[in-house]
Design an enzyme around this catalytic site. Structure first.
Site, mmCIF file in Angstrom:
data_model
loop_
_atom_site.group_PDB
_atom_site.id
_atom_site.type_symbol
_atom_site.label_atom_id
_atom_site.label_comp_id
_atom_site.label_asym_id
_atom_site.label_seq_id
_atom_site.Cartn_x
_atom_site.Cartn_y
_atom_site.Cartn_z
ATOM 1 N N SER A 239 0.609 -3.038 8.261
ATOM 2 C CA SER A 239 -0.802 -2.858 7.186
ATOM 3 C C SER A 239 -0.374 -2.242 6.224
ATOM 4 C CB SER A 239 -1.642 -2.021 8.159
ATOM 5 O OG SER A 239 -2.810 -1.785 7.435
ATOM 6 N N LYS A 240 -0.856 -2.840 5.218
ATOM 7 C CA LYS A 240 -0.586 -2.340 3.743
ATOM 8 C C LYS A 240 -1.558 -0.817 3.645
ATOM 9 C CE LYS A 240 -4.471 -5.136 1.561
ATOM 10 N NZ LYS A 240 -4.651 -6.166 0.585
ATOM 11 N N ARG A 241 -2.527 -0.923 4.204
ATOM 12 C CA ARG A 241 -3.007 0.526 4.250
ATOM 13 C C ARG A 241 -2.201 1.381 4.917
ATOM 14 N NH1 ARG A 241 -7.012 -3.399 5.238
ATOM 15 N NH2 ARG A 241 -6.997 -2.964 7.559
#
Length: 471
Positions: A239-241
């Site tokens: 996840s880019k978060r």
């Protein structure tokens, strides 16, 4: 499988930096296209106007080029832009309505929840037979079959079967008449002659819906291939978060594109033997989409880093120096631009090449050569400058003042000084290394001193002695 020339596509959205999962998908599509003499189509799905940015589009093109997928290759076609095909999307939605395969619906979420008791049960077909016509706010829904099943021909997963009764009448055009992703994607694939769709497994649930749309538009669906999800060390989907996922970030940190390609190709596939380090050309020849497994693929940064170290060591001396160049010049370099000496760097480059796992590590290995004074690291200083360090440095300084300035002689002298202080060479080196380079680890000490020169070495020993006297 179709006997038509193979045409695959990679269809990213320009809403952020280039995800490593997207890079893996692109590489698999590229391999399939090239080994079959087919075509790789790049389509930019840019219909999310609120999130799209032109620089993200260019970032996609640049990132693809960095991993060897270039518009200069005859295999490459595009980029096409989904937004430019809006007319065809709308035409297809109206055709489905005219043939009875779609109907208008004015149900709200609240009404659906009131009828079914939950907004998560899916649409209940309330408007199927109401005969509504287009009006602002009415969505267009696809009429899915009530009976039978949809069989997906998947090169990775076999033949997943989806009972049609379990597929709700899904929206294909919004209340303003604009088609949604599912339909736009099908129309673009149809118009671009796509024969194989190779993409991430998160799209598998959409596939029976898209296959029904292909059939309703009286076209033969492509063959599908859904790739395993990529997960982090906790086995969570990247996840880019939460995770570092941008290809650009890895390249900026000093990962070689060739190493990234090699590693990404192995996320879900292997050549069938124990080898892992191999050039892309060989992987392309061996790659078969049917051999991709279905288990989640672990993105192991430590393993990727080890791959990168192998690739760095395999570079020619000239290629290594060229690869390091971005970290040796402003704005990445910590020294003044005029302080850098390419000839001096060339002398120590072979020493550094065997030690790096990331190109970005080069500055910390050679900065002592180009900074006016070495970095001061409190932890390194405290570790090396134990009681007796001043006396050792003073004797080394005196001995180095007249010795022949060659690595072998410098080592012999320090060994002798260390013995007088009852220290083995490893212990005797530590305060000298920190005094001269600022760090406890780095390039071979005596070769480093030889390149740095007598004057600079003695000056730094003097500076260290002064600091010790002030404590």
């Amino acid at each position: 499988m179709s006997t038509s020339p193979v045409r695959v596509r990679f269809a990213p959205s320009p809403t952020g930096m280039f995800h490593v999962g997207g890079a893996r998908s692109a590489l698999y599509n590229w391999a399939v296209a090239r080994q079959s003499g087919g075509t790789f189509v790049l389509r930019i799905e840019d219909t999310d106007t609120a999130r799209n940015r032109p620089e993200w589009t260019q970032g996609i093109i640049d990132a693809l080029a960095a991993i060897g997928i270039s518009s200069a290759d005859p295999t490459f076609e595009g980029p096409y832009f989904q937004s430019e095909n809006a007319g065809r999307h709308q035409e297809a939605s109206l055709r489905l309505y005219a043939t009875g395969r779609a109907y208008y619906c004015d149900c709200t979420r609240e009404q659906l929840k009131e009828r079914t008791g939950s907004e998560h049960l899916g649409y209940d077909g309330f408007c199927r037979e109401r005969g509504l016509e287009f009006a602002e706010g009415r969505a267009l829904r696809f009429r899915t079959p009530d009976e039978g099943e949809t069989v997906v021909e998947d090169l990775v997963r076999g033949k997943p079967i989806f009972p049609n009764a379990s597929i709700e009448d899904f929206v294909i055009a919004r209340g303003d008449g604009s088609p949604v992703f599912l339909l736009a994607n099908v129309v673009d694939d149809l118009d671009e002659g796509i024969t194989q769709v190779i993409r991430g497994e998160e799209h598998l649930s959409n596939t029976p819906k898209q296959q029904l749309l292909w059939e309703a538009l009286r076209a033969t669906p492509p063959v599908w291939g859904h790739l395993p999800v990529i997960v982090n060390e906790k086995r969570q989907k990247l996840s880019k978060r939460r995770d570092k996922v941008a290809l650009e970030d890895y390249l900026a940190d000093g990962f070689l594109p060739e190493a990234m390609v090699n590693y990404l190709m192995l996320l879900g596939w292997g050549p069938g033997d124990d080898r892992e380090i191999m050039p892309y050309e060989e992987m392309e020849r061996l790659f078969r989409i049917e051999d991709v497994n279905t288990s989640p693929a672990f993105f192991d940064v430590k393993k990727l880093t080890a791959f990168n170290g192998e690739y760095i060591r395999a570079l020619s001396p000239e290629a290594f120096i060229a690869a390091c160049a971005p970290w040796l010049t402003q704005p990445r370099a910590p020294w003044r631009a005029e302080a850098f000496d390419a000839a001096v760097f060339a002398e120590v480059a072979p020493l550094a090449q065997t030690r790096l796992t990331l190109l970005s590590e080069i500055t910390g290995n050679v900065d002592f050569l180009f900074l006016d004074e070495p970095v001061f690291d409190e932890a390194s200083w405290s570790k090396a400058m134990k009681p007796g360090a001043a006396e050792l440095l003073r004797d080394v300084r005196a001995a180095y003042a007249n010795v022949g300035w060659h690595a072998d002689e410098l080592k012999i002298v320090l060994t002798a000084v260390g013995e007088r202080h009852e220290l083995k060479l490893g212990k005797a080196q530590a305060p000298v290394r920190v005094a001269v380079t600022g760090r406890t680890v780095g390039l071979p000490l005596f070769e480093s001193l030889e390149v740095l020169g007598r004057d600079q070495t003695l000056a730094r020993l003097d500076a260290a002695l002064l600091r010790l006297s002030e404590v």
